[in-house]
Each structure stands twice: as C-alpha cells, then as structure tokens.
Design an enzyme around this catalytic site. Structure first.
Site, PDB file in Angstrom:
ATOM      1  N   HIS A 106     -17.005  24.600   2.948  1.00  0.00           N
ATOM      2  CA  HIS A 106     -18.101  23.973   2.169  1.00  0.00           C
ATOM      3  C   HIS A 106     -18.718  22.716   2.775  1.00  0.00           C
ATOM      4  O   HIS A 106     -18.642  21.654   2.182  1.00  0.00           O
ATOM      5  CB  HIS A 106     -17.639  23.705   0.730  1.00  0.00           C
ATOM      6  N   ASP A 164      -6.742  22.755   1.192  1.00  0.00           N
ATOM      7  CA  ASP A 164      -8.010  22.527   0.486  1.00  0.00           C
ATOM      8  C   ASP A 164      -7.825  21.653  -0.744  1.00  0.00           C
ATOM      9  O   ASP A 164      -6.942  21.887  -1.565  1.00  0.00           O
ATOM     10  CB  ASP A 164      -8.621  23.859   0.044  1.00  0.00           C
ATOM     11  N   ARG A 215      -6.116  30.069  -9.500  1.00  0.00           N
ATOM     12  CA  ARG A 215      -5.323  29.270 -10.461  1.00  0.00           C
ATOM     13  C   ARG A 215      -3.985  29.855 -10.871  1.00  0.00           C
ATOM     14  O   ARG A 215      -3.318  29.293 -11.743  1.00  0.00           O
ATOM     15  CB  ARG A 215      -6.146  28.996 -11.740  1.00  0.00           C
ATOM     16  N   ASN A 235      -3.899  25.815  -3.768  1.00  0.00           N
ATOM     17  CA  ASN A 235      -3.619  24.689  -4.682  1.00  0.00           C
ATOM     18  C   ASN A 235      -3.288  25.164  -6.097  1.00  0.00           C
ATOM     19  O   ASN A 235      -3.886  24.756  -7.080  1.00  0.00           O
ATOM     20  CB  ASN A 235      -4.767  23.670  -4.692  1.00  0.00           C
ATOM     21  N   ASP A 261     -16.473  28.734  -3.222  1.00  0.00           N
ATOM     22  CA  ASP A 261     -15.604  27.672  -3.758  1.00  0.00           C
ATOM     23  C   ASP A 261     -15.473  27.823  -5.278  1.00  0.00           C
ATOM     24  O   ASP A 261     -15.486  26.841  -6.026  1.00  0.00           O
ATOM     25  CB  ASP A 261     -16.123  26.272  -3.383  1.00  0.00           C
TER      26      ASP A 261
HETATM   27 ZN   LIG Z   1     -12.464  22.131  -1.084  1.00  0.00          ZN
END
Ligand SMILES: [Zn+2]
Length: 427
Positions: free
Chosen positions: A232, A152, A64, A94, A305
C-alpha cells in the site's frame, strides 16, 4: 463435470484478449477459443459479450481469525472475496495469536478448506509475535504454506533484523512484504500531516514516515538481493523511489490500494472515521503520483488492504478509532474507474488484479492458461450499482464508499471450476 462459458470477451492479460468460449473440465482451464469441442452434458454460462477474466488475486487482506472473529472470519472474508471477484487472497499475520508459526498457518489453511470459497494463502510473520526482535522460523512458515512474510501494521524498525529477514527470505525463496512506516515519526498520528491536520487539530503522520522506510527497504533489498514487495504505497516520494529502484534492476514490486487512488485527505474534514486508514489518505499531489505510478508500471499491483472492524469500534472519536476499511467488494469498480478516466487500459487494470500480483508472489494463479486452476470471473464492466454496505458478505461494513454509484459488477465467480458466487443484482 464440464462448464463452458460461451461468447465472452475473454481477457487473460498478456495472453488472450478477444471474443471466445472458455471450457472448464475437472476444475482446470481445458480450452479457450472459438467453436470449442464441448463435451455432452456440459453446463453452459452465456457470457453475452461480458468480460471473462482470471479470478482476482489480492496480496493484502486481514481476515482476523484467529482472535478477532467478531470483525471477520476466514469464512466471511472468503465470502466477501469471491463476491468481489477475488479467488485468491493472502492473509496478513496480525491475528491473535500472530501467525508466526506452523500451527497457526495450518489452522488458517484448515479454516479456508472448510469455507471452500476462495484460495486463502497465509502470510507469515517476519518476527516472533511481530515484535520486531527475533526472527520467526521462516523456513517452517514456508513449508507450512505461507506465501510471503510480513509484519504488516507493526513494521520491523530494526534495520539489522530486517536485513537478516531478507537474507533468510532469499534463502527460502519467499518475498518480504513491508508496510513502510517509521513508527517513531508516525507515533500518535491519525491522518496525513499537513494543512488539513493542522486545521482540524488532529495529530499527523508525515509522508516522510513512509518514505524513509521505502528508502531503507530498497537499500536492504539491493544489499541482500531479496524479493521485496512494498505494501500500500501512498506517497509521491514512495512512487519516485520505487521507479528509481526498478530502473536500477532492484528486485522490488509495489502495490496501491483503491482508496489511495480514489480519495484524498479532504475526506477527513468530516471527522468520519471511515476515512481513517494507515497509511492515511494523502494529498491530491500524492494521489496523482499514485495514478502515474500505476499508469507507467512503477506500481505493479492493486491490493485492497481489506481491514474489517466492528461498527462500535469505528464509532469512536477520530483519534481513538482503529485504522482501516474493508475493500474486497468495492475494488473492481474503483479500479475500473481508472480505465474510464484513461489512466489504465482495461487489460492493464485486469493485469494489476490478476497476473501482476500472482507474479509478485510467484503464485500459479491469475491466468486462464490451459491447465491452470479454473479460477474465473464473469464481469459486467458497464453495469451500474450503488454500494450498500449492509449487503456486504464481509462481517464488517467499514467503508467510506457506502452510497457511491459505481460501475463494474461481478456476475459469477468460479474457484477451481466451481461456481462460488452469483450476483443477486440482475445486470
Ligand atoms: Zn499495512
């Protein structure tokens, strides 16, 4: 500075599995075996038969930073990692801004150096801004220190863009990681599509949203020869397709997350947003297929994840709350439960947390080979404890496993020969 870990059950998957001592010198593994020549003044850790393994490698975390530091920072994420036995973690891009250029990658690496806890390895974006249109400068990202590329969470929908990304990735010798989800099929969904979503009146995400993208990506990996890693995977269809792809020699690896082999969509019945993740919790049949995929080697890697969110975000309604749960501090016991259940041997379970992920990304990690970085965990696989999210090192507490009685405790974590975590719980 020398450290000797004495009398442990040393488990270095594929290399060593037995009682012995481990000598660390100058941050590296110096020797492994019995009756080692220990230099005078070495600091001693008595393992007393507990498990001594390579530090875990997590190919899939969200730290993050930059942009969402209220959820997690690289510092708090790394602290969470080493508390869970993870000494190397790969951070998804991300963030805000997205990690699609050298400057962001370098910033992340700088924060990781300042934290001085785990090895934090950034994953670069496939496309600029992860918008799925224009490729990021993949060569620059690689040179800056990215270990893989992925969009992702915002998977590349355009198959031509994905093909080009794979061609560049092959040229730069970097794996492509895909979160397999057809965003059109999944649009608006917040849980697995099926009987339960119908009963609850919640919009569903069909298994096919994952399956069609696994099929596409496998085809593109076959076309390009690129190294493909599937993040995942959660459906029986994905497992079947990966198994088939591997049998044909396609360069593909796959990961599964502890929540997908531990929980099913049944948990969503309470409208608990801690059961909301993407891909969603699936059916019992899917869960069985994931376990079988782990057992027969179709699924190489266990990854968390780890997706921290603030409490107020998860306190919204089920359709509004963000997807994702934290996972670094619960992954070990949930993985060891597969050993207890007879799905995996202890060696194979540790392999999926160490050697296999390192191999999938080509990292010189996840091993206790002489000369390797001394990233080591001491574990008590039998120690029972209760998951208390208020005690997490992570900034966030969004786990569905709070209050669970679990087995398997990380006692000490070393990174580069330095002890960076010691369990406060006496084992
Ligand atoms: Zn993902």
């Amino acid at each position: 500075m020398a450290i000797v870990i004495q009398g442990g059950h040393i488990l270095d998957p594929g290399r060593f599995n037995g009682v012995g001592d481990l000598l660390i010198q100058n941050g590296k593994i110096a020797a492994i075996g019995r009756e080692l020549n220990v230099p005078a003044g070495a600091r001693t850790y008595a393992a007393n038969g507990r498990l001594v393994a390579p530090g875990f490698v997590d190919l899939h975390v969200h730290f993050r930073e930059p942009g969402f530091e209220y959820k997690e920072t690289i510092q708090s994420g790394a602290a969470s990692a080493v508390a869970g036995g993870f000494t190397t973690v790969c951070c998804m891009p991300n963030t805000n801004p997205v990690n699609d250029n050298q400057a962001i990658t370098e910033f992340m690496l700088e924060r990781a150096r300042a934290a001085a806890l785990a090895n934090v390895l950034p994953i670069g974006a496939i496309t600029k801004g992860s918008e799925g249109k224009e490729l990021a400068e993949i060569g620059d990202l690689r040179r800056a220190g990215c270990v893989a590329i992925s969009d992702d969470g915002r998977p590349v929908m355009n198959s031509l863009v994905m093909r080009r990304a794979m061609e560049y990735a092959l040229a730069f010798d970097i794996p492509v990681v895909d979160h397999c989800e057809d965003l059109h099929l999944a649009e608006g969904g917040c849980m697995n599509e099926g009987i339960i979503s119908t009963e609850l009146g919640l919009p569903g995400i069909p298994a096919a949203a994952e399956d069609v993208m696994v099929a596409r990506n496998v085809s593109l990996a076959e076309l390009t020869g690129a190294k493909l890693h599937l993040a995942h995977i959660s459906t029986a269809g994905s497992v079947r397709m990966v198994r088939e792809a591997k049998s044909r020699g396609i360069n593909v690896t796959a990961e599964a997350c502890p929540h997908h082999f531990t929980l099913t969509e049944e948990v969503v019945r309470g409208f608990n947003t801690l059961a909301k993740m993407n891909p969603p919790l699936r059916t019992w049949q899917d869960l069985q297929a994931i376990k079988e995929g782990l057992r027969d080697g179709t699924i190489d890697v266990i990854a968390t994840d780890h997706a921290p969110h603030a409490a107020q975000e998860k306190q919204q309604g089920f359709t509004e709350a963000p997807f994702g749960i934290v996972g670094l501090e619960t992954a070990l016991p949930l993985t060891l439960a597969l050993v207890e259940e007879g799905i995996l041997s202890l060696e194979s379970a540790i392999d999926k947390l160490t050697r296999a992920p390192a191999r999938a990304f080509g990292l010189a990690k996840g091993t206790l080979t002489v000369g390797a970085d001394a990233d080591v965990v001491i574990i008590d696989p039998q120690a029972q404890w209760e998951v208390d999210p208020t005690k997490f090192r992570s900034k966030s507490r969004n786990t569905p496993f709070g209050g669970w009685k679990v087995k398997g405790l990380v006692l000490t974590t070393f990174v580069g020969g330095r002890p960076v975590f010691e369990s406060p719980v006496p084992a």
